[in-house]
Design an enzyme around this catalytic site. Structure first.
Site, mmCIF file in Angstrom:
data_model
loop_
_atom_site.group_PDB
_atom_site.id
_atom_site.type_symbol
_atom_site.label_atom_id
_atom_site.label_comp_id
_atom_site.label_asym_id
_atom_site.label_seq_id
_atom_site.Cartn_x
_atom_site.Cartn_y
_atom_site.Cartn_z
ATOM 1 N N ASN A 9 -26.900 -32.661 40.392
ATOM 2 C CA ASN A 9 -26.822 -34.083 40.037
ATOM 3 C C ASN A 9 -26.152 -34.174 38.672
ATOM 4 O O ASN A 9 -26.767 -33.859 37.661
ATOM 5 C CB ASN A 9 -28.244 -34.666 40.005
ATOM 6 C CG ASN A 9 -28.263 -36.109 39.538
ATOM 7 O OD1 ASN A 9 -27.217 -36.737 39.359
ATOM 8 N ND2 ASN A 9 -29.460 -36.637 39.314
ATOM 9 N N TRP A 10 -24.904 -34.589 38.690
ATOM 10 C CA TRP A 10 -24.140 -34.621 37.426
ATOM 11 C C TRP A 10 -24.516 -35.817 36.562
ATOM 12 O O TRP A 10 -24.058 -35.919 35.424
ATOM 13 C CB TRP A 10 -22.638 -34.614 37.729
ATOM 14 C CG TRP A 10 -22.154 -33.358 38.397
ATOM 15 C CD1 TRP A 10 -22.917 -32.291 38.784
ATOM 16 C CD2 TRP A 10 -20.803 -33.041 38.758
ATOM 17 N NE1 TRP A 10 -22.124 -31.321 39.368
ATOM 18 C CE2 TRP A 10 -20.819 -31.758 39.362
ATOM 19 C CE3 TRP A 10 -19.583 -33.694 38.632
ATOM 20 C CZ2 TRP A 10 -19.670 -31.134 39.839
ATOM 21 C CZ3 TRP A 10 -18.435 -33.078 39.107
ATOM 22 C CH2 TRP A 10 -18.473 -31.814 39.697
ATOM 23 N N LYS A 11 -25.288 -36.736 37.128
ATOM 24 C CA LYS A 11 -25.708 -37.944 36.395
ATOM 25 C C LYS A 11 -24.472 -38.655 35.812
ATOM 26 O O LYS A 11 -23.404 -38.595 36.409
ATOM 27 C CB LYS A 11 -26.760 -37.595 35.332
ATOM 28 C CG LYS A 11 -27.937 -36.814 35.938
ATOM 29 C CD LYS A 11 -29.133 -36.699 35.035
ATOM 30 C CE LYS A 11 -30.238 -35.920 35.745
ATOM 31 N NZ LYS A 11 -31.469 -35.820 34.957
ATOM 32 N N HIS A 94 -34.112 -41.799 42.313
ATOM 33 C CA HIS A 94 -34.240 -40.908 41.159
ATOM 34 C C HIS A 94 -35.083 -41.596 40.081
ATOM 35 O O HIS A 94 -34.987 -42.807 39.888
ATOM 36 C CB HIS A 94 -32.850 -40.550 40.610
ATOM 37 C CG HIS A 94 -32.900 -39.422 39.631
ATOM 38 N ND1 HIS A 94 -33.297 -39.605 38.325
ATOM 39 C CD2 HIS A 94 -32.649 -38.101 39.768
ATOM 40 C CE1 HIS A 94 -33.270 -38.436 37.700
ATOM 41 N NE2 HIS A 94 -32.882 -37.507 38.552
ATOM 42 N N GLU A 96 -34.766 -41.795 37.002
ATOM 43 C CA GLU A 96 -33.986 -42.560 36.015
ATOM 44 C C GLU A 96 -33.620 -43.934 36.563
ATOM 45 O O GLU A 96 -33.532 -44.907 35.812
ATOM 46 C CB GLU A 96 -32.743 -41.758 35.601
ATOM 47 C CG GLU A 96 -33.134 -40.582 34.714
ATOM 48 C CD GLU A 96 -32.222 -39.374 34.803
ATOM 49 O OE1 GLU A 96 -31.102 -39.482 35.348
ATOM 50 O OE2 GLU A 96 -32.648 -38.291 34.336
ATOM 51 N N GLU A 164 -39.469 -34.290 41.458
ATOM 52 C CA GLU A 164 -39.025 -34.133 40.074
ATOM 53 C C GLU A 164 -40.050 -34.772 39.146
ATOM 54 O O GLU A 164 -40.030 -35.993 38.934
ATOM 55 C CB GLU A 164 -37.670 -34.825 39.876
ATOM 56 C CG GLU A 164 -36.577 -34.276 40.767
ATOM 57 C CD GLU A 164 -35.189 -34.557 40.192
ATOM 58 O OE1 GLU A 164 -34.443 -33.577 40.031
ATOM 59 O OE2 GLU A 164 -34.866 -35.706 39.881
ATOM 60 N N GLY A 170 -34.836 -32.962 31.968
ATOM 61 C CA GLY A 170 -34.038 -32.979 30.743
ATOM 62 C C GLY A 170 -34.814 -32.608 29.494
ATOM 63 O O GLY A 170 -34.334 -32.803 28.378
ATOM 64 N N SER A 210 -35.427 -29.445 34.663
ATOM 65 C CA SER A 210 -35.136 -28.316 33.777
ATOM 66 C C SER A 210 -34.958 -26.988 34.533
ATOM 67 O O SER A 210 -35.354 -25.931 34.039
ATOM 68 C CB SER A 210 -36.213 -28.187 32.691
ATOM 69 O OG SER A 210 -36.228 -29.342 31.867
ATOM 70 N N GLY A 231 -29.985 -30.820 37.239
ATOM 71 C CA GLY A 231 -29.261 -31.758 36.378
ATOM 72 C C GLY A 231 -28.354 -31.008 35.409
ATOM 73 O O GLY A 231 -27.274 -30.550 35.774
HETATM 74 P P1 13P Z 1 -32.439 -31.575 34.459
HETATM 75 O O1 13P Z 1 -32.139 -30.391 35.339
HETATM 76 O O2 13P Z 1 -31.346 -31.857 33.466
HETATM 77 O O3 13P Z 1 -33.807 -31.520 33.876
HETATM 78 O O4 13P Z 1 -32.407 -32.863 35.430
HETATM 79 C C1 13P Z 1 -33.139 -32.823 36.596
HETATM 80 C C2 13P Z 1 -32.789 -33.989 37.421
HETATM 81 O O5 13P Z 1 -33.153 -35.115 37.102
HETATM 82 C C3 13P Z 1 -31.962 -33.769 38.609
HETATM 83 O O6 13P Z 1 -31.905 -34.919 39.391
#
Ligand code: 13P
Length: 252
Positions: A9-11, A94, A96, A164, A170, A210, A231
């Site tokens: 997930n490149w966000k 998600h 977020e 998650e 993150g 993470s 992520g």
């Molecule tokens: P991180 O791997 O940066 O913690 O993010 C996880 C995530 O939200 C993947 O969707």
């Protein structure tokens, strides 16, 4: 029996040019790993470019979000029908999106229905916050998210769930393999009661939060964990390739 899956997930990272460079940096190494689904989820505006680059390879593409209507006066939104031409998967719910954009179990449910109706495969995200975790409410929250998200949706083995925990996203503070394994076993049991045991045993459930090439083995060694939603580490070609390689090797 459940095919392992690693999704990146490149966000909200990478310009179109940077996305193209990143996928080119990974493609041949990712293509060389067998027995595992490998999915890249760039921002909307890079979907076309990334899909063109991976075409003909075994690497697949997913979107990070979607609206639940097929078309209409919804300025700024992207529909399932638009995504269907460009990718196979879509991340929905998600944390977020729930945290910053007001998504609820109800809207996530509407999105899941719309994605499935369009033939997209959802990666349905659930997870508890730090506060909920510390208050001992993790199971209640996850059961509510699974039940609410899947309301009136028929049993479907192709759905992918990503657990998650919000406190692990993150932050560099991943869950332990044991914690994540037990929680995912609980999610699978919940799924068995919402749908049925046979489907619950077939649905792939990922861990996210993470994940790096240094800790992926801990998660993947857990029998109930079928892969990861990655992520930050999915933005580094070498790390993401290593996560995919280790997963394929351990799950062989
Ligand atoms: P991180 O791997 O940066 O913690 O993010 C996880 C995530 O939200 C993947 O969707």
């Amino acid at each position: 029996m459940r095919r392992p899956l690693i999704a990146g997930n490149w966000k909200m990272n990478t310009t179109v040019g940077e996305a193209a460079t990143l996928v080119k940096d990974m493609l041949s190494a990712l293509s060389a790993v067998n027995g595992i689904d490998r999915i890249l989820c760039p921002p909307f505006i890079s979907l076309q470019r990334v899909s063109d680059i991976v075409k003909g390879s075994s690497v697949e593409v997913g979107a990070q979000n979607m609206y639940f209507k097929d078309k209409g006066a919804f300025t700024g939104e992207i529909s399932p029908l638009m995504l269907k031409e460009l990718c196979k998967y879509v991340i929905l719910g998600h944390s977020e999106r729930r945290q910053f954009f007001g998504e609820t179990d109800e809207t996530v449910n509407a999105k899941l229905k719309a994605a499935l109706a369009a033939g997209l495969l959802p990666i349905f995200c659930i997870g508890e916050s730090l506060e909920e975790n510390e208050a001992g409410r993790t199971k209640d929250i996850l059961a509510r998210q699974v039940t609410g998200g899947l309301k009136e949706i028929a049993a479907n083995k192709d759905l992918v769930i990503a657990y998650e925990p919000v406190w692990a996203i993150g932050t560099g503070k991943a869950a332990t393999g044991d914690q994540a394994g037990q929680t995912i076993a609980f999610i699978r049991n919940t799924l068995a009661s919402v749908w049925n045991n046979e489907t619950a045993q077939s649905v792939r459930i990922l861990y996210g939060g993470s994940v790096t090439s240094a800790n992926i083995a801990e998660f993947i060694s857990e029998p109930h964990i079928d892969g990861a939603l990655v992520g930050g580490a999915s933005l580094k070609a070498a790390d993401f390739i290593e996560i995919v390689r280790q997963t394929a090797a351990i799950k062989q």
